[in-house]
Design an enzyme around this catalytic site. Structure first.
Site, mmCIF file in Angstrom:
data_model
loop_
_atom_site.group_PDB
_atom_site.id
_atom_site.type_symbol
_atom_site.label_atom_id
_atom_site.label_comp_id
_atom_site.label_asym_id
_atom_site.label_seq_id
_atom_site.Cartn_x
_atom_site.Cartn_y
_atom_site.Cartn_z
ATOM 1 C CG ASP A 69 -0.330 -0.397 2.509
ATOM 2 O OD1 ASP A 69 0.913 -0.405 2.589
ATOM 3 O OD2 ASP A 69 -1.077 -0.688 3.465
ATOM 4 C CG ASN A 136 -9.894 0.323 10.360
ATOM 5 O OD1 ASN A 136 -8.916 -0.409 10.230
ATOM 6 N ND2 ASN A 136 -10.169 1.292 9.516
ATOM 7 C CG HIS A 138 -6.513 -1.052 7.902
ATOM 8 N ND1 HIS A 138 -6.429 0.323 8.010
ATOM 9 C CD2 HIS A 138 -5.347 -1.522 8.406
ATOM 10 C CE1 HIS A 138 -5.262 0.641 8.533
ATOM 11 N NE2 HIS A 138 -4.585 -0.444 8.787
ATOM 12 C CD GLU A 143 -8.818 2.376 6.034
ATOM 13 O OE1 GLU A 143 -8.950 1.504 6.918
ATOM 14 O OE2 GLU A 143 -8.165 3.406 6.202
HETATM 15 C C1 F6R Z 1 0.949 -0.773 6.407
HETATM 16 C C2 F6R Z 1 -0.267 -1.582 6.444
HETATM 17 C C3 F6R Z 1 -1.254 -1.477 7.572
HETATM 18 C C4 F6R Z 1 -0.665 -1.931 8.916
HETATM 19 C C5 F6R Z 1 -1.696 -1.783 10.028
HETATM 20 C C6 F6R Z 1 -1.108 -2.122 11.390
HETATM 21 O O1 F6R Z 1 1.653 -1.068 5.211
HETATM 22 O O2 F6R Z 1 -0.499 -2.313 5.549
HETATM 23 O O3 F6R Z 1 -2.374 -2.253 7.252
HETATM 24 O O4 F6R Z 1 -0.261 -3.272 8.822
HETATM 25 O O5 F6R Z 1 -2.198 -0.484 10.052
HETATM 26 O O6 F6R Z 1 -0.135 -1.184 11.717
HETATM 27 P P1 F6R Z 1 0.788 -1.362 13.003
HETATM 28 O O7 F6R Z 1 1.609 -2.580 12.758
HETATM 29 O O8 F6R Z 1 1.642 -0.120 13.035
HETATM 30 O O9 F6R Z 1 -0.111 -1.496 14.172
#
Ligand code: F6R
Length: 241
Positions: A69, A136, A138, A143
Site C-alpha cells: 500500500d 479497524n 484493515h 478499509e
Molecule cells: C501498512 C499496512 C497497515 C498496517 C496496520 C497495522 O503497510 O499495511 O495495514 O499493517 O495499520 O499497523 P501497526 O503494525 O503499526 O499497528
C-alpha cells in the site's frame, strides 16, 4: 484451507517465529514474490531477518518485493512514503537490489489497477504476504467495508487510519486522505499469508477478525477464507492483557 494461530510470549518471540516462517519460504524459493507490510508490528521480524542475513544464516537477496500500500500522491523518494520505509527497513538490510521492488501504479485509473492485478496473477501470484492488522480491521489499506472481491484500487483513508498514521506524519492534519492498496482478492490468492498482531490494543479486533463472522465490516476476517494463513500473536493481543 489452513488457519493456524500461535500465541507467543511477547513481541520478540513473534518476531523470531515470523522470521522462521519467512526463512522457510526463502529456503524453498530464493526468488519468492513477497508482499511486506509496513507499520510497527513487522519491524521486529524484519530486524531479525536482517540479523540473520548479517550473520550469514540467510540469503534474502533474490526476493522480489511487492508493495502492499501507499499514500496517494506520495512518491517513493519521499521519506514518509511506505515505499521509502520498505526500502529502508526491509530491502536494504536484506541486500535486495532496488530493481527487485515492484511498486503499485500511481495516479492510475481503475483499468490500470486491473491490469496490475492481472500482471501479478500472470506472474504466478504472491508466494508470501506479510500483514499487520489495523485498529479497524484493515489489511493493507482495505478499509471497512471491503470484501473478499476487493481489487487493487485507490481508497479514502478512514478516520481511524488517519489517526493511526498521524505518528509518522507529525499530526493527523498532514496525513494524506487517500491511499492505494492491493485488494483483498489479490492478497487471498497468495500461497501463504502471515498475519502478526501484538499488544492489548489489538485484542478486540484480532478476536473479531479470527473468531467472528466473515464480514466486509472487518476486512481481515477474509483471512479465514485464505488457503494457508499463519497468525502469530503475543499474549496481550490474544488475551487483552
Ligand atoms: C501498512 C499496512 C497497515 C498496517 C496496520 C497495522 O503497510 O499495511 O495495514 O499493517 O495499520 O499497523 P501497526 O503494525 O503499526 O499497528
Amino acid at each position: 484451507m489452513r488457519l493456524s494461530i500461535t500465541i507467543l510470549k511477547d513481541y520478540d518471540s513473534v518476531s523470531r517465529e515470523g522470521a522462521d516462517v519467512v526463512a522457510g519460504v526463502i529456503a524453498a524459493n530464493p526468488a519468492a514474490r513477497i508482499v511486506a507490510a509496513m507499520g510497527d508490528t513487522p519491524q521486529g521480524l524484519y530486524g531479525e531477518l536482517a540479523r540473520r542475513s548479517d550473520a550469514g544464516e540467510l540469503d534474502a537477496s533474490g526476493l522480489f518485493v511487492y508493495q502492499l500500500d501507499e499514500y496517494a500522491g506520495v512518491g517513493p523518494e519521499d521519506p514518509r512514503s511506505l515505499a521509502g520505509w520498505l526500502v529502508r527497513s526491509f530491502m536494504r538490510p536484506l541486500r535486495i537490489p532496488p530493481e527487485n521492488l515492484v511498486l503499485l501504479p500511481r495516479d492510475a485509473d481503475s483499468a490500470a489497477y486491473a491490469t496490475y492485478d492481472r500482471s501479478i496473477a500472470e506472474a504466478g501470484g504472491y508466494d508470501l504476504v506479510i500483514l499487520g492488522i489495523g485498529p479497524n480491521g484493515h489489511i493493507g489499506f482495505n478499509e471497512p467495508p471491503a470484501d473478499g472481491s476487493a481489487p487493487t484500487r485507490a481508497v479514502a483513508l478512514s478516520p481511524a487510519s488517519i489517526a493511526s498514521s498521524a505518528r509518522y506524519w507529525g499530526s493527523a492534519d498532514q496525513v494524506p486522505r487517500r491511499a492505494i492498496t492491493v485488494g483483498i482478492a489479490g492478497l487471498l490468492k497468495a500461497r501463504k499469508m502471515l498475519l502478526l498482531a501484538c499488544g492489548s490494543h489489538k485484542n478486540e479486533i484480532v478476536r473479531r477478525a479470527l473468531l467472528g463472522p466473515v464480514t466486509a465490516e472487518v476486512p481481515a476476517s477474509y483471512l479465514q477464507e485464505a488457503d494457508e494463513v499463519t497468525v502469530l500473536l503475543d499474549r496481550a493481543a490474544w488475551n487483552g492483557s
